[in-house]
Design a protein around this motif. Sequence first.
Motif, short mmCIF file in Angstrom:
data_model
loop_
_atom_site.label_atom_id
_atom_site.label_comp_id
_atom_site.label_asym_id
_atom_site.label_seq_id
_atom_site.Cartn_x
_atom_site.Cartn_y
_atom_site.Cartn_z
N MET A 1 101.63 -20.29 40.59
CA MET A 1 100.59 -19.55 39.87
C MET A 1 100.86 -18.06 40.01
O MET A 1 101.20 -17.58 41.09
N ARG A 2 100.69 -17.35 38.88
CA ARG A 2 100.86 -15.90 38.91
C ARG A 2 99.84 -15.30 37.95
O ARG A 2 99.85 -15.60 36.75
N ILE A 3 98.93 -14.45 38.49
CA ILE A 3 97.87 -13.89 37.66
C ILE A 3 97.65 -12.42 38.00
O ILE A 3 98.03 -11.95 39.08
N GLN A 4 97.00 -11.72 37.06
CA GLN A 4 96.51 -10.36 37.27
C GLN A 4 95.00 -10.37 36.98
O GLN A 4 94.57 -10.90 35.95
N VAL A 5 94.22 -9.76 37.90
CA VAL A 5 92.77 -9.80 37.73
C VAL A 5 92.16 -8.52 38.31
O VAL A 5 92.70 -7.96 39.26
N ASN A 6 91.04 -8.08 37.73
CA ASN A 6 90.36 -6.89 38.22
C ASN A 6 89.69 -7.17 39.56
O ASN A 6 89.03 -8.20 39.75
N ASN A 83 89.37 -0.78 43.76
CA ASN A 83 88.94 -1.30 42.47
C ASN A 83 90.03 -1.05 41.44
O ASN A 83 90.01 -0.07 40.70
N SER A 84 91.00 -1.95 41.41
CA SER A 84 92.16 -1.81 40.55
C SER A 84 92.63 -3.21 40.19
O SER A 84 91.95 -4.20 40.48
N THR A 85 93.79 -3.32 39.58
CA THR A 85 94.34 -4.63 39.21
C THR A 85 94.98 -5.28 40.42
O THR A 85 95.76 -4.66 41.14
N ILE A 86 94.63 -6.56 40.65
CA ILE A 86 95.22 -7.34 41.74
C ILE A 86 96.23 -8.31 41.14
O ILE A 86 95.95 -8.99 40.16
N ASN A 87 97.39 -8.38 41.75
CA ASN A 87 98.41 -9.36 41.38
C ASN A 87 98.41 -10.47 42.44
O ASN A 87 98.62 -10.18 43.63
N ILE A 88 98.20 -11.70 42.01
CA ILE A 88 98.21 -12.84 42.92
C ILE A 88 99.32 -13.79 42.51
O ILE A 88 99.39 -14.22 41.35
N THR A 89 100.21 -14.10 43.45
CA THR A 89 101.32 -15.02 43.20
C THR A 89 101.29 -16.13 44.25
O THR A 89 101.16 -15.86 45.44
N VAL A 90 101.38 -17.38 43.80
CA VAL A 90 101.36 -18.53 44.69
C VAL A 90 102.69 -19.27 44.57
O VAL A 90 103.14 -19.59 43.47
N ASN A 96 100.52 -14.57 47.80
CA ASN A 96 100.86 -13.15 47.90
C ASN A 96 99.85 -12.36 47.07
O ASN A 96 99.64 -12.64 45.89
N ILE A 97 99.18 -11.37 47.72
CA ILE A 97 98.15 -10.56 47.07
C ILE A 97 98.59 -9.11 47.13
O ILE A 97 98.78 -8.56 48.22
N VAL A 98 98.77 -8.48 45.96
CA VAL A 98 99.21 -7.08 45.90
C VAL A 98 98.23 -6.29 45.05
O VAL A 98 97.87 -6.70 43.94
N CYS A 99 97.77 -5.15 45.59
CA CYS A 99 96.89 -4.24 44.85
C CYS A 99 97.24 -2.82 45.26
O CYS A 99 97.06 -2.44 46.42
N GLU A 100 97.75 -2.05 44.30
CA GLU A 100 98.23 -0.70 44.56
C GLU A 100 99.17 -0.70 45.76
O GLU A 100 100.22 -1.33 45.73
N ASN A 101 98.83 -0.03 46.87
CA ASN A 101 99.73 0.07 48.01
C ASN A 101 99.46 -0.95 49.10
O ASN A 101 99.98 -0.82 50.21
N SER A 102 98.63 -1.96 48.79
CA SER A 102 98.28 -2.99 49.79
C SER A 102 98.93 -4.32 49.41
O SER A 102 98.96 -4.69 48.23
N GLU A 103 99.41 -5.02 50.42
CA GLU A 103 100.00 -6.34 50.18
C GLU A 103 99.63 -7.27 51.32
O GLU A 103 99.76 -6.93 52.50
N PHE A 104 99.13 -8.46 50.97
CA PHE A 104 98.79 -9.50 51.94
C PHE A 104 99.56 -10.77 51.61
O PHE A 104 99.77 -11.09 50.43
N ASN A 105 99.94 -11.51 52.62
CA ASN A 105 100.51 -12.85 52.47
C ASN A 105 99.71 -13.79 53.36
O ASN A 105 99.65 -13.60 54.58
#
Length: 367
Positions: A1-6, A83-90, A96-105
Amino acid sequence: MRIQVNQNTLANHINIVQKGISSRTTMQILDGILLNTINGKLKLTATDLEIRIESNIECNIMEEGAIVVNSRIFGDIIKKLPNSTINITVKDNNINIVCENSEFNILGSPAYEYPELPAIINQSSFNIPKDLLKSAIKQTVFATTQDETRPILTGVLLEISEGIASFVALDGYRLALRSIPINDNINTKIVIPGRVLNELNKILDDEDELTITTAPGHIIFNMGDTIVSSRLLEGQFLNYRDIIRKDHKTSIVVNRKELQDSLERASLLAKEEKANLVKLNIVDNKVIIKSNSEIGNVHEEINSVQNGDNINIAFNSKYIIDGIKAIDSEEIELHFVDRLNPCIMNPVGDENYIYLVLPVRLAQDDY
């Protein structure tokens, strides 16, 4: 799964579905939110097997898929992101969660482990304005019992007949009844868990209508992007209509706020005793409210318009104040038979809401 969401949109919908998660679950998978891409939207689902909440979000889907993610961890991460676009990749249960300069796994669980909604058959549906449903919940659900030994009374009865939907709650000490006209000719009698209605009330806005679908053992509230479904309570609800008497000997009309304020002041001393006891002397167009405990006593007096006999009666202050708070009108009516029978109150000129409260029995000399 790969999505972009506010971020803000996702955080709001996580907050909605988290209301379907119980803190007491013994199944680890039920601590999670199911993320699933379906029909061009991201669907979030949470359940504790009694209540199920689904919420759909418009988002950019690059690759479809599904995953279960721990509700608390995922919710905390999303709420703290900008409050920006979040990229979520599974990939392989890794999220994997990426938003601007933040990244979580973080680690997720396979979607196939998540419980499916049971098949709903023999449905019947009707529409109801959201603002009317909100007020019906507010005016009744507080009168349900918290006593799990009487499970049927932990819910609110919904009885629909001849175009009137009646919401009824009672706990053995008081009863609340709210009636709403609807434009459907269905007949049904079901008991909805009080917890479901409390959580639904937090989600409902005041705009437009929602669709309520009933089926054997289940109820579904469809608000468009969000759907709340629940099991119904099983058992025989008390015949509440026999409790509501019409043969009053005394009726009074009082200012709602004056009565509430006076009772709340009197209850300050009533709380010192186990029964929360307040005494009402209704005499000559006045309501005299008294309470006493070991540390002192209180005397309150308000004006009323009285029709009928004088009467002395006593109540648990919490139960009578709860009913007064549920009424929105400036003036309320209180109806009495005698000091041993229930008091019935309603807004002046409006019988769509009735609140009944049992008195506390005292010897006549104790007033």
